[in-house]
Design a protein around this motif. Structure first.
Motif, mmCIF file in Angstrom:
data_model
loop_
_atom_site.group_PDB
_atom_site.id
_atom_site.type_symbol
_atom_site.label_atom_id
_atom_site.label_comp_id
_atom_site.label_asym_id
_atom_site.label_seq_id
_atom_site.Cartn_x
_atom_site.Cartn_y
_atom_site.Cartn_z
ATOM 1 N N GLN A 15 -0.651 0.218 2.813
ATOM 2 C CA GLN A 15 -1.328 0.248 4.101
ATOM 3 C C GLN A 15 -0.313 0.476 5.212
ATOM 4 O O GLN A 15 0.863 0.159 5.079
ATOM 5 N N GLN A 16 -0.793 0.993 6.319
ATOM 6 C CA GLN A 16 0.084 1.296 7.454
ATOM 7 C C GLN A 16 0.841 0.060 7.920
ATOM 8 O O GLN A 16 2.036 0.117 8.180
ATOM 9 N N ARG A 17 0.153 -1.071 8.004
ATOM 10 C CA ARG A 17 0.839 -2.280 8.494
ATOM 11 C C ARG A 17 1.915 -2.743 7.511
ATOM 12 O O ARG A 17 2.930 -3.286 7.923
ATOM 13 N N SER A 18 1.690 -2.527 6.217
ATOM 14 C CA SER A 18 2.715 -2.876 5.223
ATOM 15 C C SER A 18 3.936 -1.998 5.387
ATOM 16 O O SER A 18 5.077 -2.479 5.347
ATOM 17 N N ARG A 19 3.718 -0.712 5.566
ATOM 18 C CA ARG A 19 4.845 0.204 5.763
ATOM 19 C C ARG A 19 5.584 -0.116 7.053
ATOM 20 O O ARG A 19 6.814 -0.043 7.106
#
Length: 59
Positions: A15-19
């Motif tokens: 997910q974007q927030r993980s990246r």
């Protein structure tokens, strides 16, 4: 140990927030190493610098 295995992350954010968190941790690690040096940099300082919990860093 295989050199390629050392350079390959065990997890990749999906997910974007993980990246974004991974990127923040990598950047915070670089800043901590520059400021503190290898001997004094530690996970607590890196997590604080990145603005994440220590548990998130370990995850």
């Amino acid at each position: 140990m295989d050199k390629k295995a050392l350079l390959t992350p065990r997890k990749v954010g999906s997910q974007q927030r993980s990246r974004a968190m991974i990127e923040a941790l990598v950047e915070a690690t670089a800043r901590a190493l520059i400021k503190e040096g290898f001997e004094r940099a530690n996970t607590n300082r890196i997590a604080e610098e990145a603005g994440v919990s220590i548990g998130s860093l370990y995850q």
